[in-house]
Design a protein around this motif. Structure first.
Motif, PDB file in Angstrom:
ATOM      1  N   TYR A 116       0.825  -1.199   0.000  1.00 36.55           N
ATOM      2  CA  TYR A 116       0.000   0.000   0.000  1.00 36.55           C
ATOM      3  C   TYR A 116       0.864   1.256   0.000  1.00 36.55           C
ATOM      4  O   TYR A 116       2.091   1.204   0.133  1.00 36.55           O
ATOM      5  N   GLU A 117       0.189   2.375  -0.142  1.00 34.06           N
ATOM      6  CA  GLU A 117       0.823   3.690  -0.263  1.00 34.06           C
ATOM      7  C   GLU A 117       1.405   4.152   1.074  1.00 34.06           C
ATOM      8  O   GLU A 117       0.825   3.911   2.136  1.00 34.06           O
ATOM      9  N   PHE A 118       2.527   4.814   1.005  1.00 28.73           N
ATOM     10  CA  PHE A 118       3.186   5.365   2.189  1.00 28.73           C
ATOM     11  C   PHE A 118       2.630   6.756   2.475  1.00 28.73           C
ATOM     12  O   PHE A 118       2.483   7.586   1.574  1.00 28.73           O
ATOM     13  N   LEU A 119       2.280   7.023   3.719  1.00 26.93           N
ATOM     14  CA  LEU A 119       1.791   8.337   4.121  1.00 26.93           C
ATOM     15  C   LEU A 119       2.933   9.149   4.719  1.00 26.93           C
ATOM     16  O   LEU A 119       3.622   8.679   5.628  1.00 26.93           O
ATOM     17  N   GLN A 120       3.119  10.357   4.208  1.00 25.56           N
ATOM     18  CA  GLN A 120       4.153  11.234   4.752  1.00 25.56           C
ATOM     19  C   GLN A 120       3.739  11.722   6.136  1.00 25.56           C
ATOM     20  O   GLN A 120       2.587  12.092   6.355  1.00 25.56           O
ATOM     21  N   GLY A 121       4.692  11.704   7.051  1.00 24.93           N
ATOM     22  CA  GLY A 121       4.403  12.180   8.397  1.00 24.93           C
ATOM     23  C   GLY A 121       5.171  11.381   9.427  1.00 24.93           C
ATOM     24  O   GLY A 121       6.061  10.592   9.099  1.00 24.93           O
ATOM     25  N   THR A 122       4.808  11.575  10.689  1.00 27.67           N
ATOM     26  CA  THR A 122       5.509  10.947  11.800  1.00 27.67           C
ATOM     27  C   THR A 122       4.559  10.057  12.588  1.00 27.67           C
ATOM     28  O   THR A 122       3.463  10.490  12.958  1.00 27.67           O
ATOM     29  N   ALA A 123       4.981   8.815  12.836  1.00 29.03           N
ATOM     30  CA  ALA A 123       4.209   7.942  13.726  1.00 29.03           C
ATOM     31  C   ALA A 123       4.374   8.465  15.151  1.00 29.03           C
ATOM     32  O   ALA A 123       5.484   8.779  15.590  1.00 29.03           O
ATOM     33  N   LEU A 124       3.275   8.575  15.875  1.00 35.79           N
ATOM     34  CA  LEU A 124       3.287   9.282  17.148  1.00 35.79           C
ATOM     35  C   LEU A 124       3.757   8.426  18.319  1.00 35.79           C
ATOM     36  O   LEU A 124       3.754   7.203  18.266  1.00 35.79           O
ATOM     37  N   GLU A 125       4.145   9.108  19.384  1.00 36.67           N
ATOM     38  CA  GLU A 125       4.521   8.507  20.661  1.00 36.67           C
ATOM     39  C   GLU A 125       3.411   8.811  21.677  1.00 36.67           C
ATOM     40  O   GLU A 125       2.595   9.719  21.463  1.00 36.67           O
ATOM     41  N   PHE A 135      -4.385  15.972  19.857  1.00 33.08           N
ATOM     42  CA  PHE A 135      -5.494  15.141  20.340  1.00 33.08           C
ATOM     43  C   PHE A 135      -6.819  15.558  19.711  1.00 33.08           C
ATOM     44  O   PHE A 135      -7.700  14.730  19.462  1.00 33.08           O
ATOM     45  N   ARG A 136      -6.964  16.857  19.418  1.00 32.33           N
ATOM     46  CA  ARG A 136      -8.197  17.307  18.756  1.00 32.33           C
ATOM     47  C   ARG A 136      -8.268  16.800  17.310  1.00 32.33           C
ATOM     48  O   ARG A 136      -9.341  16.433  16.810  1.00 32.33           O
ATOM     49  N   LEU A 137      -7.124  16.762  16.650  1.00 32.49           N
ATOM     50  CA  LEU A 137      -7.082  16.228  15.278  1.00 32.49           C
ATOM     51  C   LEU A 137      -7.457  14.743  15.280  1.00 32.49           C
ATOM     52  O   LEU A 137      -8.181  14.276  14.394  1.00 32.49           O
ATOM     53  N   ASN A 217     -10.521   0.221  15.644  1.00 34.43           N
ATOM     54  CA  ASN A 217     -10.371  -0.864  16.625  1.00 34.43           C
ATOM     55  C   ASN A 217      -8.935  -1.135  17.086  1.00 34.43           C
ATOM     56  O   ASN A 217      -8.718  -2.039  17.888  1.00 34.43           O
ATOM     57  N   ASP A 218      -7.963  -0.373  16.586  1.00 32.26           N
ATOM     58  CA  ASP A 218      -6.564  -0.607  17.013  1.00 32.26           C
ATOM     59  C   ASP A 218      -5.781   0.697  16.966  1.00 32.26           C
ATOM     60  O   ASP A 218      -4.694   0.762  16.396  1.00 32.26           O
ATOM     61  N   LEU A 219      -6.353   1.739  17.597  1.00 33.56           N
ATOM     62  CA  LEU A 219      -5.783   3.074  17.450  1.00 33.56           C
ATOM     63  C   LEU A 219      -4.691   3.332  18.475  1.00 33.56           C
ATOM     64  O   LEU A 219      -4.806   4.168  19.362  1.00 33.56           O
ATOM     65  N   LEU A 220      -3.590   2.587  18.334  1.00 35.77           N
ATOM     66  CA  LEU A 220      -2.415   2.843  19.164  1.00 35.77           C
ATOM     67  C   LEU A 220      -1.558   3.926  18.507  1.00 35.77           C
ATOM     68  O   LEU A 220      -1.771   4.311  17.355  1.00 35.77           O
ATOM     69  N   CYS A 221      -0.599   4.435  19.263  1.00 36.15           N
ATOM     70  CA  CYS A 221       0.170   5.608  18.821  1.00 36.15           C
ATOM     71  C   CYS A 221       0.783   5.427  17.437  1.00 36.15           C
ATOM     72  O   CYS A 221       0.707   6.323  16.583  1.00 36.15           O
ATOM     73  N   LYS A 222       1.423   4.281  17.216  1.00 38.97           N
ATOM     74  CA  LYS A 222       2.164   4.060  15.978  1.00 38.97           C
ATOM     75  C   LYS A 222       1.251   3.904  14.772  1.00 38.97           C
ATOM     76  O   LYS A 222       1.718   3.916  13.636  1.00 38.97           O
ATOM     77  N   ASN A 223      -0.043   3.766  15.000  1.00 39.54           N
ATOM     78  CA  ASN A 223      -0.997   3.704  13.890  1.00 39.54           C
ATOM     79  C   ASN A 223      -1.574   5.067  13.557  1.00 39.54           C
ATOM     80  O   ASN A 223      -2.507   5.173  12.756  1.00 39.54           O
ATOM     81  N   ILE A 224      -1.021   6.105  14.183  1.00 39.10           N
ATOM     82  CA  ILE A 224      -1.455   7.478  13.911  1.00 39.10           C
ATOM     83  C   ILE A 224      -0.284   8.237  13.293  1.00 39.10           C
ATOM     84  O   ILE A 224       0.783   8.343  13.897  1.00 39.10           O
ATOM     85  N   ILE A 225      -0.480   8.730  12.077  1.00 37.12           N
ATOM     86  CA  ILE A 225       0.565   9.458  11.350  1.00 37.12           C
ATOM     87  C   ILE A 225       0.215  10.939  11.348  1.00 37.12           C
ATOM     88  O   ILE A 225      -0.826  11.345  10.824  1.00 37.12           O
ATOM     89  N   TYR A 226       1.094  11.738  11.931  1.00 36.99           N
ATOM     90  CA  TYR A 226       0.877  13.187  12.041  1.00 36.99           C
ATOM     91  C   TYR A 226       1.714  13.902  11.002  1.00 36.99           C
ATOM     92  O   TYR A 226       2.936  13.762  10.972  1.00 36.99           O
ATOM     93  N   ASN A 227       1.043  14.641  10.143  1.00 34.84           N
ATOM     94  CA  ASN A 227       1.726  15.471   9.153  1.00 34.84           C
ATOM     95  C   ASN A 227       1.623  16.919   9.627  1.00 34.84           C
ATOM     96  O   ASN A 227       0.595  17.579   9.442  1.00 34.84           O
ATOM     97  N   GLN A 228       2.686  17.384  10.267  1.00 36.57           N
ATOM     98  CA  GLN A 228       2.657  18.724  10.867  1.00 36.57           C
ATOM     99  C   GLN A 228       2.491  19.807   9.810  1.00 36.57           C
ATOM    100  O   GLN A 228       1.767  20.786  10.010  1.00 36.57           O
ATOM    101  N   GLU A 229       3.141  19.619   8.658  1.00 33.87           N
ATOM    102  CA  GLU A 229       3.059  20.616   7.583  1.00 33.87           C
ATOM    103  C   GLU A 229       1.636  20.762   7.067  1.00 33.87           C
ATOM    104  O   GLU A 229       1.139  21.868   6.860  1.00 33.87           O
ATOM    105  N   ALA A 230       0.953  19.623   6.891  1.00 31.79           N
ATOM    106  CA  ALA A 230      -0.427  19.654   6.396  1.00 31.79           C
ATOM    107  C   ALA A 230      -1.433  19.922   7.518  1.00 31.79           C
ATOM    108  O   ALA A 230      -2.600  20.238   7.253  1.00 31.79           O
ATOM    109  N   GLY A 231      -0.975  19.758   8.764  1.00 30.51           N
ATOM    110  CA  GLY A 231      -1.861  19.980   9.902  1.00 30.51           C
ATOM    111  C   GLY A 231      -2.945  18.933  10.036  1.00 30.51           C
ATOM    112  O   GLY A 231      -4.085  19.249  10.393  1.00 30.51           O
ATOM    113  N   ASN A 232      -2.599  17.670   9.736  1.00 31.21           N
ATOM    114  CA  ASN A 232      -3.612  16.624   9.858  1.00 31.21           C
ATOM    115  C   ASN A 232      -3.014  15.339  10.427  1.00 31.21           C
ATOM    116  O   ASN A 232      -1.796  15.204  10.540  1.00 31.21           O
TER     117      ASN A 232
END
Length: 360
Positions: A116-125, A135-137, A217-232
């Motif tokens: 699958y496609e790679f999403l630009q951003g950072t996996a969260l801690e 957290f609001r995003l 159903n599996d929303l752990l930190c590393k499954n959340i990708i934060y793109n600071q530049e895009a703000g999402n």
């Protein structure tokens, strides 16, 4: 079927490539896939980057050049994970979420994984998911998932209890390893106790009135990708996605504030934080569902009670899951120790939240 997921007609079809990636020789298998998906790439120029955060599957990225602008992610399923994951359901969830712009593109499936496609951003801690504005995003993005409509007005049902029943039937009765077996007998609740808790959970939580929605159903930190530049933020990994109780998905996320490698449940969010998070979530959810109006204090209190009681089910679910992984997984992780942590937290939390009552 309770977990029926309808894929929209306009969703891109996903090819199946007859390749099996050998865990002892990732590169050659990955190159066969890349040859089909990126025929213009020269095999000698393809670079492979390993991602080591997962404890279920192996993940690697294939790309050329130095910028990682176009990356093909190759996920190789872990040993016996078909016992835990409905792979057909995973692909359907992936396609549905992509069609609603909630997921990256799924390029293909292969015999023991998918690309699958790679999403630009950072996996969260863990510290990131508590921070402003992240957290609001996260709350608003999860509301977007939950607002996806079931097909043609069909009323979905959760398969949570069915799935937990299947997991319960798969948990090991003993381990060949003497030390592991001793820990199983002394640190993990016995089968009779677990069966009684499973019955209590289903009887208690089914009465709370939490809506059934399309969940991650599996929303752990590393499954959340934060793109600071895009703000999402975007969520990845849909192995456990499907129709489930809204409050389960949120309670499961709150449990993940404790982290994974060094689990610390003192980081489970307190009431003040939860009320703020839940209000952000409900504002987005009501807007997306065209339910209009201000979010009331009562609505926030209702979902607060639901979420904290469903967090019990999350701990119980992953406790069962970890026991099964301890038996079958080839990944170097203390799954038995993780099961002990989840069940300990379940019983500790049960005494604290079972008395919460929905507001009149």
């Amino acid at each position: 079927m309770a977990n029926y997921i309808h894929v929209p007609d306009e969703a891109p079809t996903v090819p199946k490539i007859d390749v099996t990636v050998d865990e002892t020789d990732y590169r050659s298998g990955a190159l066969k896939l890349v040859k089909e998906l990126r025929p213009s790439w020269k095999p000698s120029e393809v670079k492979v980057k390993f991602f080591t955060d997962g404890i279920t599957n192996k993940l690697l990225g294939c790309y050329i050049g130095s910028m990682m602008e176009d990356v093909v992610l190759v996920r190789i399923y872990g040993n016996k994970t078909e016992l835990l994951v409905d792979r057909e359901n995973e692909v359907k969830s992936f396609r549905v979420l992509h069609s609603h712009r909630c997921a990256p593109r799924l390029y293909c499936t292969f015999n023991n994984g998918l690309c699958y496609e790679f999403l630009q951003g950072t996996a969260l801690e863990p510290e990131d998911i508590r921070s402003q504005p992240v957290f609001r995003l996260i709350a608003r993005q999860l509301a977007k998932y939950h607002a996806i409509h079931a097909h043609n007005g069909w009323v979905p049902q959760s398969d949570l209890w069915l799935k937990m029943g299947k997991y319960f039937a798969l948990i090991p009765k003993y381990f060949k390893n003497v030390e592991q077996n001793a820990r199983l007998k002394t640190e993990v609740p016995n089968s009779r106790c677990l069966r009684e808790e499973l019955v209590w959970l289903q009887q208690s939580l089914s009465l709370l009135g939490s809506p059934v929605v399309l969940c991650h159903n599996d929303l752990l930190c590393k499954n959340i990708i934060y793109n600071q530049e895009a703000g999402n933020v975007k969520f990845i990994d849909y192995e456990y996605s499907g129709y489930n109780y809204q409050a389960y998905d949120i309670g499961n996320h709150f449990n993940e504030f404790a982290g994974l490698n060094e689990v610390d449940y003192s980081h489970y969010p307190d009431r003040v934080f939860q009320l703020e998070w839940l209000r952000s979530y409900l504002e987005a959810y009501k807007e997306l569902k065209d339910q209009g109006g201000e979010v009331t204090d009562r609505e926030v209190e209702v979902i607060y009670v639901q979420v904290n009681q469903f967090a019990l089910a999350s701990n119980f679910f992953w406790g069962l899951w970890a026991l099964i992984q301890a038996k079958f997984s080839a990944i170097d992780f203390d799954f038995l120790g993780y099961a002990v942590l989840r069940f300990n937290q379940y019983f500790k939390m049960k005494s604290e939240v079972a008395g919460l009552n929905l507001p009149k």
